[in-house]
Write a protein that holds these residues in place. Structure first.
Motif, PDB file in Angstrom:
ATOM      1  N   LEU A  33       1.096   4.100  -2.643  1.00 23.52           N
ATOM      2  CA  LEU A  33       0.656   5.710  -2.442  1.00 23.52           C
ATOM      3  C   LEU A  33       1.832   6.659  -3.049  1.00 23.52           C
ATOM      4  CD1 LEU A  33      -1.390   6.982  -0.415  1.00 23.52           C
ATOM      5  CD2 LEU A  33       0.313   7.091   1.109  1.00 23.52           C
ATOM      6  N   LEU A  34       2.924   6.040  -2.623  1.00 30.63           N
ATOM      7  CA  LEU A  34       4.438   7.169  -3.141  1.00 30.63           C
ATOM      8  C   LEU A  34       4.371   6.847  -4.593  1.00 30.63           C
ATOM      9  CD1 LEU A  34       4.694   7.182  -0.005  1.00 30.63           C
ATOM     10  CD2 LEU A  34       7.201   6.472  -0.318  1.00 30.63           C
ATOM     11  N   VAL A  51      -0.080   7.966  -6.079  1.00 32.37           N
ATOM     12  CA  VAL A  51      -0.706   8.941  -5.809  1.00 32.37           C
ATOM     13  C   VAL A  51       0.122  10.300  -5.349  1.00 32.37           C
ATOM     14  CG1 VAL A  51      -2.291   9.904  -3.836  1.00 32.37           C
ATOM     15  CG2 VAL A  51      -2.194   7.409  -4.696  1.00 32.37           C
ATOM     16  N   ILE A  52       1.167  10.083  -4.591  1.00 34.14           N
ATOM     17  CA  ILE A  52       2.168  11.292  -4.400  1.00 34.14           C
ATOM     18  C   ILE A  52       3.115  11.465  -5.505  1.00 34.14           C
ATOM     19  CG2 ILE A  52       3.464  12.349  -2.505  1.00 34.14           C
ATOM     20  CD1 ILE A  52       1.026  11.514  -1.182  1.00 34.14           C
ATOM     21  N   VAL A  89       0.897  -1.274  -0.063  1.00 34.55           N
ATOM     22  CA  VAL A  89      -0.052  -0.188   0.201  1.00 34.55           C
ATOM     23  C   VAL A  89       0.692   1.215  -0.064  1.00 34.55           C
ATOM     24  CG1 VAL A  89      -1.480   1.263   1.479  1.00 34.55           C
ATOM     25  CG2 VAL A  89      -2.051  -1.008   1.105  1.00 34.55           C
ATOM     26  N   GLY A  90       2.029   1.185   0.701  1.00 35.64           N
ATOM     27  CA  GLY A  90       2.904   2.361   0.832  1.00 35.64           C
ATOM     28  C   GLY A  90       3.387   2.684  -0.507  1.00 35.64           C
ATOM     29  N   VAL A  91       4.101   1.647  -1.043  1.00 36.03           N
ATOM     30  CA  VAL A  91       4.601   2.006  -2.359  1.00 36.03           C
ATOM     31  C   VAL A  91       3.791   2.351  -3.388  1.00 36.03           C
ATOM     32  CG1 VAL A  91       5.589   0.848  -4.393  1.00 36.03           C
ATOM     33  CG2 VAL A  91       6.360   0.111  -2.228  1.00 36.03           C
TER      34      VAL A  91
END
Lengths: 192, 192
Positions: free
Chosen positions: B145-146, B149-150, B141-143
């Motif tokens: 997002l980065l 998304v960001i 999920v963190g990957v």
């Protein structure tokens, strides 16, 4: 004014936050907010720099424990931001805003790149240093999101020290281990 | 109606999305949306179940390649959701809504728990199975997002297969390796 800005961004998100609302929360005229910070984007940047102020010290702290302690230090730092009531709300405000708005995402990206990513990557001295640092941060950002924002159980009630112990070796791996090719002939466990 | 709902949630987020807007997008009367789905929360649940439909097969697929291929399969699945234009927007809508709204977060949590977490954890047969699965998902999920998304660079332009090769062993580690205590006397690399 920055405290009011963080409260406004946290409660309403970047899109719906306004200079007028920030001024109202601080008990000042909107013109004063404009005078000190400029546009909404500039107020946001100032607010997140303040919220993430402890991040300024991370690269030096990580350098001091490099390489063995790097994973643990980074994990401990991120949990510190979320567990401290002083920084939790501003961090949440930044995450919410960055997920919802391109301008806020760009401000978050610039802040993290300038204060942490570039300096940590410099420590690695590897051609893929930036990707490695970003994958390490992705692990920690993902845990923050699932534990503190979406609140998955049992992750949300898990002991912080236990989570640091589980995450430190993974963060460390991203930072300091050479990547291995995916090869399903390799027995499990020998990949890392 | 579900396509319109996903577009409405993606564009406006859960808080500002309305049954009226969803009905307008689908060219139907709001009463019809209420009739088929009920409340806004129920429309949201139906929309995310649809967006994450491929997730239903993940536990069986992971079981089929257990244990060696589990990490790679999960990493490949998550990148598949983000890289496919059909699923990318609905996934983004769900992430945005879940980050911003408690009700949407709870719906996301229930969906992921029911269709993936519980069944994957059953595969592990370890007392801390649920935490392990959640840490593995947090990495992915963190990957997402980065990268999506960001949009951190170079992560956002990195080759997907390269990222899968880097992430598979980490996801695998969370799922199948016993956690080691944080101990800075241990030389780096021997932790994993």
């Amino acid at each position: 004014m920055l405290a009011s800005a963080r409260a406004e961004f946290a409660a309403r998100g970047y899109d719906r936050a306004s200079i007028r609302g920030i001024a109202r929360g601080a008990g000042v005229d909107p013109a004063l907010v404009h005078h000190y910070f400029g546009t909404k984007e500039q107020v946001f940047e100032a607010a997140i720099e303040k919220a993430f102020a402890p991040i300024l010290h991370v690269p030096d702290q990580v350098a001091a424990v490099w390489p063995d302690g790097a994973g643990e230090h980074m994990a401990r730092f991120i949990f510190g931001l979320w567990e401290d009531p002083e920084t939790r709300e501003p961090v949440l405000a930044v995450v919410r805003s960055a997920v919802n708005n391109e301008t806020a995402a760009a401000a978050f990206r610039r802040m993290l790149t300038r204060h942490m990513l570039t300096r940590l990557a410099g420590q690695l001295a590897a051609p893929d240093a930036e990707v490695r640092v970003q994958l390490a941060i992705a692990q920690l950002v993902g845990v923050g999101l699932l534990r503190y924002v979406i609140k998955f159980e049992p992750l949300a009630s898990e002991d912080v020290e236990d989570l640091i112990a589980r995450l430190a070796p993974v963060v460390q791996h991203h930072l300091t281990e050479a990547p291995r090719p995916v090869d399903s002939d390799t027995p499990p466990g020998s990949w890392l």
